[in-house]
Design a protein around this motif. Sequence first.
Motif, PDB file in Angstrom:
ATOM      1  N   GLY A  61      -1.949   5.943  -2.088  1.00  0.00           N
ATOM      2  CA  GLY A  61      -2.653   6.596  -3.194  1.00  0.00           C
ATOM      3  C   GLY A  61      -3.767   5.735  -3.766  1.00  0.00           C
ATOM      4  O   GLY A  61      -4.899   6.186  -3.937  1.00  0.00           O
ATOM      5  N   LYS A  62      -3.460   4.473  -4.025  1.00  0.00           N
ATOM      6  CA  LYS A  62      -4.461   3.569  -4.608  1.00  0.00           C
ATOM      7  C   LYS A  62      -5.441   3.073  -3.541  1.00  0.00           C
ATOM      8  O   LYS A  62      -6.608   2.832  -3.830  1.00  0.00           O
ATOM      9  CB  LYS A  62      -3.767   2.413  -5.326  1.00  0.00           C
ATOM     10  N   THR A  63      -4.956   2.924  -2.303  1.00  0.00           N
ATOM     11  CA  THR A  63      -5.845   2.511  -1.201  1.00  0.00           C
ATOM     12  C   THR A  63      -6.996   3.501  -1.050  1.00  0.00           C
ATOM     13  O   THR A  63      -8.159   3.115  -0.891  1.00  0.00           O
ATOM     14  CB  THR A  63      -5.066   2.459   0.140  1.00  0.00           C
ATOM     15  N   LEU A  64      -6.663   4.784  -1.082  1.00  0.00           N
ATOM     16  CA  LEU A  64      -7.682   5.837  -0.914  1.00  0.00           C
ATOM     17  C   LEU A  64      -8.674   5.821  -2.072  1.00  0.00           C
ATOM     18  O   LEU A  64      -9.867   6.049  -1.887  1.00  0.00           O
ATOM     19  CB  LEU A  64      -7.011   7.211  -0.804  1.00  0.00           C
ATOM     20  N   ILE A  83      -7.795  -3.713   3.968  1.00  0.00           N
ATOM     21  CA  ILE A  83      -6.617  -3.947   4.810  1.00  0.00           C
ATOM     22  C   ILE A  83      -5.395  -3.510   4.000  1.00  0.00           C
ATOM     23  O   ILE A  83      -5.108  -4.061   2.931  1.00  0.00           O
ATOM     24  CB  ILE A  83      -6.509  -5.430   5.222  1.00  0.00           C
ATOM     25  N   ALA A  84      -4.721  -2.473   4.488  1.00  0.00           N
ATOM     26  CA  ALA A  84      -3.552  -1.921   3.797  1.00  0.00           C
ATOM     27  C   ALA A  84      -2.287  -2.459   4.448  1.00  0.00           C
ATOM     28  O   ALA A  84      -2.039  -2.225   5.636  1.00  0.00           O
ATOM     29  CB  ALA A  84      -3.581  -0.395   3.859  1.00  0.00           C
ATOM     30  N   LEU A  85      -1.509  -3.198   3.681  1.00  0.00           N
ATOM     31  CA  LEU A  85      -0.273  -3.805   4.178  1.00  0.00           C
ATOM     32  C   LEU A  85       0.947  -3.124   3.575  1.00  0.00           C
ATOM     33  O   LEU A  85       0.911  -2.674   2.428  1.00  0.00           O
ATOM     34  CB  LEU A  85      -0.218  -5.293   3.802  1.00  0.00           C
ATOM     35  N   ASP A  86       2.024  -3.085   4.332  1.00  0.00           N
ATOM     36  CA  ASP A  86       3.301  -2.647   3.779  1.00  0.00           C
ATOM     37  C   ASP A  86       4.413  -3.070   4.726  1.00  0.00           C
ATOM     38  O   ASP A  86       4.177  -3.253   5.923  1.00  0.00           O
ATOM     39  CB  ASP A  86       3.353  -1.129   3.563  1.00  0.00           C
ATOM     40  N   ILE A  87       5.621  -3.212   4.179  1.00  0.00           N
ATOM     41  CA  ILE A  87       6.754  -3.573   5.044  1.00  0.00           C
ATOM     42  C   ILE A  87       7.310  -2.332   5.763  1.00  0.00           C
ATOM     43  O   ILE A  87       8.081  -2.454   6.697  1.00  0.00           O
ATOM     44  CB  ILE A  87       7.881  -4.290   4.252  1.00  0.00           C
ATOM     45  N   TYR A  88       6.903  -1.139   5.290  1.00  0.00           N
ATOM     46  CA  TYR A  88       7.398   0.104   5.903  1.00  0.00           C
ATOM     47  C   TYR A  88       6.293   0.748   6.746  1.00  0.00           C
ATOM     48  O   TYR A  88       5.330   1.304   6.202  1.00  0.00           O
ATOM     49  CB  TYR A  88       7.864   1.081   4.834  1.00  0.00           C
ATOM     50  N   ALA A  89       6.446   0.695   8.051  1.00  0.00           N
ATOM     51  CA  ALA A  89       5.420   1.233   8.959  1.00  0.00           C
ATOM     52  C   ALA A  89       5.247   2.742   8.800  1.00  0.00           C
ATOM     53  O   ALA A  89       4.136   3.265   8.920  1.00  0.00           O
ATOM     54  CB  ALA A  89       5.793   0.897  10.410  1.00  0.00           C
ATOM     55  N   ALA A 113       0.804  -1.234   0.000  1.00  0.00           N
ATOM     56  CA  ALA A 113       0.000   0.000   0.000  1.00  0.00           C
ATOM     57  C   ALA A 113       0.832   1.279   0.000  1.00  0.00           C
ATOM     58  O   ALA A 113       0.402   2.304  -0.515  1.00  0.00           O
ATOM     59  CB  ALA A 113      -0.946  -0.004   1.201  1.00  0.00           C
ATOM     60  N   GLY A 114       2.035   1.239   0.591  1.00  0.00           N
ATOM     61  CA  GLY A 114       2.838   2.456   0.680  1.00  0.00           C
ATOM     62  C   GLY A 114       2.074   3.548   1.409  1.00  0.00           C
ATOM     63  O   GLY A 114       1.392   3.291   2.408  1.00  0.00           O
ATOM     64  N   GLU A 163       1.672   7.602   7.235  1.00  0.00           N
ATOM     65  CA  GLU A 163       1.280   8.642   6.275  1.00  0.00           C
ATOM     66  C   GLU A 163      -0.083   8.315   5.670  1.00  0.00           C
ATOM     67  O   GLU A 163      -0.931   9.189   5.472  1.00  0.00           O
ATOM     68  CB  GLU A 163       2.360   8.761   5.190  1.00  0.00           C
ATOM     69  N   LEU A 164      -0.314   7.030   5.373  1.00  0.00           N
ATOM     70  CA  LEU A 164      -1.612   6.594   4.837  1.00  0.00           C
ATOM     71  C   LEU A 164      -2.746   6.909   5.821  1.00  0.00           C
ATOM     72  O   LEU A 164      -3.803   7.411   5.419  1.00  0.00           O
ATOM     73  CB  LEU A 164      -1.572   5.091   4.533  1.00  0.00           C
ATOM     74  N   LYS A 165      -2.524   6.663   7.111  1.00  0.00           N
ATOM     75  CA  LYS A 165      -3.548   6.969   8.117  1.00  0.00           C
ATOM     76  C   LYS A 165      -3.890   8.457   8.120  1.00  0.00           C
ATOM     77  O   LYS A 165      -5.062   8.839   8.217  1.00  0.00           O
ATOM     78  CB  LYS A 165      -3.044   6.566   9.514  1.00  0.00           C
ATOM     79  N   ARG A 166      -2.854   9.279   8.008  1.00  0.00           N
ATOM     80  CA  ARG A 166      -3.055  10.735   8.007  1.00  0.00           C
ATOM     81  C   ARG A 166      -3.870  11.158   6.786  1.00  0.00           C
ATOM     82  O   ARG A 166      -4.807  11.952   6.874  1.00  0.00           O
ATOM     83  CB  ARG A 166      -1.683  11.422   8.014  1.00  0.00           C
TER      84      ARG A 166
END
Length: 404
Positions: free
Chosen positions: A237-240, A253-259, A233-234, A264-267
């Motif tokens: 952009g596409k999740t939103l 459910i948005a997954l990524d290896i970088y927390a 998800a990073g 930033e996605l939550k914000r």
Amino acid sequence: MRLHRNLCFSVIDGLTLIFNEGNYADKVIQQLLKRDKRWGARDRAFVAETTYDIVRWKRLYAEIAEVKEPFDRDNLWRMFAVWATLKGIKLPDWTYFENTPTRKIKGRFDELSKIRKLRESIPDWLDELGEKELGKAVWTKEIAALNEQADVILRVNTLKTTKEALQAELFDQDIETDVLPNYPNALKLKERANVFQTEQFKNGLFEVQDASSQLVAEFLNVQPGMRVVDTCAGAGGKTLHIASLMENKGQIIALDIYANKLHELKRRAKRNGAHNIETRSIESTKVIKKLYDKADRVLIDAPCSGLGVLRRNPDAKWKLQPDFVETIKQTQQDILQQYSRMVKVGGQLVYATCSVLPSENQKQIDTFLTSESGKNFTFVKDNKVLAHKSGFDGFYMALLERKQ
């Protein structure tokens, strides 16, 4: 155009950081634009666009200026003089521009422009790879298109507004946009503007997202109420976009290896009014295994060479290495093998990259479908988006369905 000393100095300082210290161009430009509060929109545009221009044409300008890396400041001023001369800008009477051979610069440009790798300002290995994968005619057109400046495209957040309403609100702020046929939620700026300062952006009415990137969420065939997993998800952009297509109903459910990217996605999700997104950091394979056979839709927006987005990341040409392209292909296949297991029977999977290389795209799908993990999937359709045909970023997306 008249050149201003402090603006030109900022460009040279930025190029020093990008070329000699390996800093990312977008981050450097962000810092440069904070230098002087007195700068107006035109000053800031000059600094950003000139820096990007010289980064984009680094190899060509260095050849014309007859300078080699690492570039000292004198070298960078010589490259700047090449840029200004080719733009038809009169050089001021500054020490840095003494004895600039204006006529020779134009002659060298005409001569070197006959050689594609110099004309398009790319490394030898990349030129060879592009021709090998796409063929001479297509690669020649594609790399030329990838060297053009990208348009600013907005994606309307339909959770909060409509395309027509946003277009009218921006028009009232002297920001004119065009509707793009076949891109249902896109608006293209007629002239570049700092849209991030608008109230509409701060209120989450839109995101900046290239038109090709906007095709991916649409390709996933999501419906309100589904359970959807965005696996890479990073910053989202596409999740939103998926959230808006699902009308905030169901679960993403948005997954990524970088927390930090998920923070930033939550914000961004809060600003967008997207309430159906749950973020999970991939700290071990347990996170993936818990979702096996659970998702109606899975998006794998895979890590890739990024060759399709060179228009907005011109420094990637110089950072990318042949061994990385080889390594990333193995990563892509590993991700496909593992993450595809989240799709439930009858569910669908989209594999996408922002690359134009078939070896990262359809060949990965072919390899997957003939593997043990892929035998339960059928190929539905794909979309190979080339910049020279679409006018936007290069992208690839393939839709697969898990058999009953």
